[in-house]
Motif scaffolding. Structure first.
Motif, PDB file in Angstrom:
ATOM      1  N   ALA A  81       0.774  -1.157   0.060  1.00  0.00           N
ATOM      2  CA  ALA A  81      -0.045  -0.153   0.043  1.00  0.00           C
ATOM      3  C   ALA A  81       0.848   1.296   0.165  1.00  0.00           C
ATOM      4  O   ALA A  81       0.408   2.202  -0.649  1.00  0.00           O
ATOM      5  N   GLU A  90       2.379   1.741  -3.514  1.00  0.00           N
ATOM      6  CA  GLU A  90       1.307   2.505  -4.493  1.00  0.00           C
ATOM      7  C   GLU A  90       1.134   3.957  -4.004  1.00  0.00           C
ATOM      8  O   GLU A  90       0.673   4.565  -5.047  1.00  0.00           O
ATOM      9  N   ASN A  91       1.296   4.218  -2.836  1.00  0.00           N
ATOM     10  CA  ASN A  91       1.124   5.667  -2.489  1.00  0.00           C
ATOM     11  C   ASN A  91       2.444   6.401  -2.586  1.00  0.00           C
ATOM     12  O   ASN A  91       2.487   7.532  -2.321  1.00  0.00           O
ATOM     13  N   ASN A  92       3.583   5.891  -3.311  1.00  0.00           N
ATOM     14  CA  ASN A  92       4.796   6.470  -3.367  1.00  0.00           C
ATOM     15  C   ASN A  92       5.726   6.902  -2.212  1.00  0.00           C
ATOM     16  O   ASN A  92       6.380   7.729  -2.221  1.00  0.00           O
ATOM     17  N   GLU A  93       5.043   6.187  -0.871  1.00  0.00           N
ATOM     18  CA  GLU A  93       5.920   6.400   0.101  1.00  0.00           C
ATOM     19  C   GLU A  93       7.221   5.551   0.277  1.00  0.00           C
ATOM     20  O   GLU A  93       7.932   5.779   1.275  1.00  0.00           O
TER      21      GLU A  93
END
Length: 293
Positions: free
Chosen positions: A264, A267-270
């Motif tokens: 996750a 996907e959130n570019n974290e």
């Protein structure tokens, strides 16, 4: 009986530092029976008539050890990677980081040759530096030419046993010479034919620098995950480790499991995509490894 620390092993002799003096020692025959090989970095007890004739009696328990290079009781690894010449490699750095993390050794990332980057390379290197700092790693930018970062690195060495490691040709010996100019360690030029540096360090030796002991090593001759199991790999990525409690399944491998906090975050570019790509590649490598008998 006296205690000390092995700072060099060469031609069957062990050089033990004790109370500011170095004693040349041999290993007793009992080590062969016990299948114990003294390593640089070992804390030992020994007896010596003088500084040239001593015998190691006991090797004390190690907190960690590396096989290649052979050294024990390492506090931190200074991972030296050049910005250019040779080009910075995030996959090689991540491989080093995993090996170091798996031994519970603290990594410090040093980016050398910062004075050589051009306008095209600069934003790429700066992005990598930002990414690794955000993960939680200490990253020090250095240049032998401008002396950038030398004073910043010195305090990290005080009171620690440190290993300097990295790809050949990144300037490890040059950096050590800058940290302690009287060393005069031999440095190697980049081989234009091979595109990589020539090995200049032939044996492991602990050198006193900045109030600590530093190992200038011949480099990691093997970067394979020989002793690392698949379930241990997620623990070697700090940003994955920090998110693991949020995964639906305990012991999540962050691969095919549903409701995975790491995926996750990806996907959130974290999490940098290249870090996860390297993780998947390393996981496949470990799983495909032939079992040892």
């Amino acid at each position: 009986m006296t205690e000390g620390k092995i700072i060099k092993a060469l031609s069957g002799f062990y050089y033990v530092l004790s109370d500011g003096k170095v004693f040349q020692c041999r290993g007793r025959g009992l080590f062969r029976k016990q299948k114990v090989t003294p390593l640089v970095g070992d804390y030992v007890s020994f007896e010596a008539q003088n500084e040239r004739e001593g015998y190691i009696l006991e090797v004390f328990e190690r907190k960690n050890e590396l096989i290649r290079p052979p050294i024990a009781n390492v506090d931190q690894a200074i991972l030296v990677f050049s910005a250019v010449e040779p080009d910075f490699s995030s996959v090689l750095l991540d491989r080093f980081l995993v090996l170091i993390e798996s031994k519970n050794i603290r990594p410090v990332i040093v980016i050398s040759k910062m004075d050589l980057i051009d306008d095209e390379t600069k934003p790429i290197i700066e992005r990598y530096i930002s990414d690794y700092r955000r993960i939680g790693y200490d990253v020090i930018e250095t240049s032998i030419t401008t002396k950038q970062g030398i004073d910043q690195l010195l305090p990290y060495l005080k009171g620690k046993t440190s290993v300097f490691a990295g790809q050949s040709g990144v300037g490890k010996s040059s950096l050590l010479n800058a940290l302690r100019p009287d060393l005069h360690l031999k440095t190697g030029d980049i081989s234009t034919h091979l595109g990589r540096g020539k090995h200049t360090t032939r044996h492991v030796e602990l050198i006193e620098i900045g109030g600590g002991l530093v190992a200038d090593t011949p480099g990691f001759s093997s970067l394979e995950f020989i002793d690392l199991e698949a379930e241990d790999l997620p623990l070697c990525f700090p940003e994955f480790r920090a998110l693991s409690d949020e995964c639906k399944f305990r012991g999540c491998m962050h691969m095919a499991e549903p409701k995975c906090a790491v995926k996750a975050a990806l996907e959130n570019n974290e999490i940098p995509s290249y870090r996860y790509k390297h993780y998947v590649s390393f996981m496949e490598e470990i799983k495909e490894r032939k079992p040892r008998y």
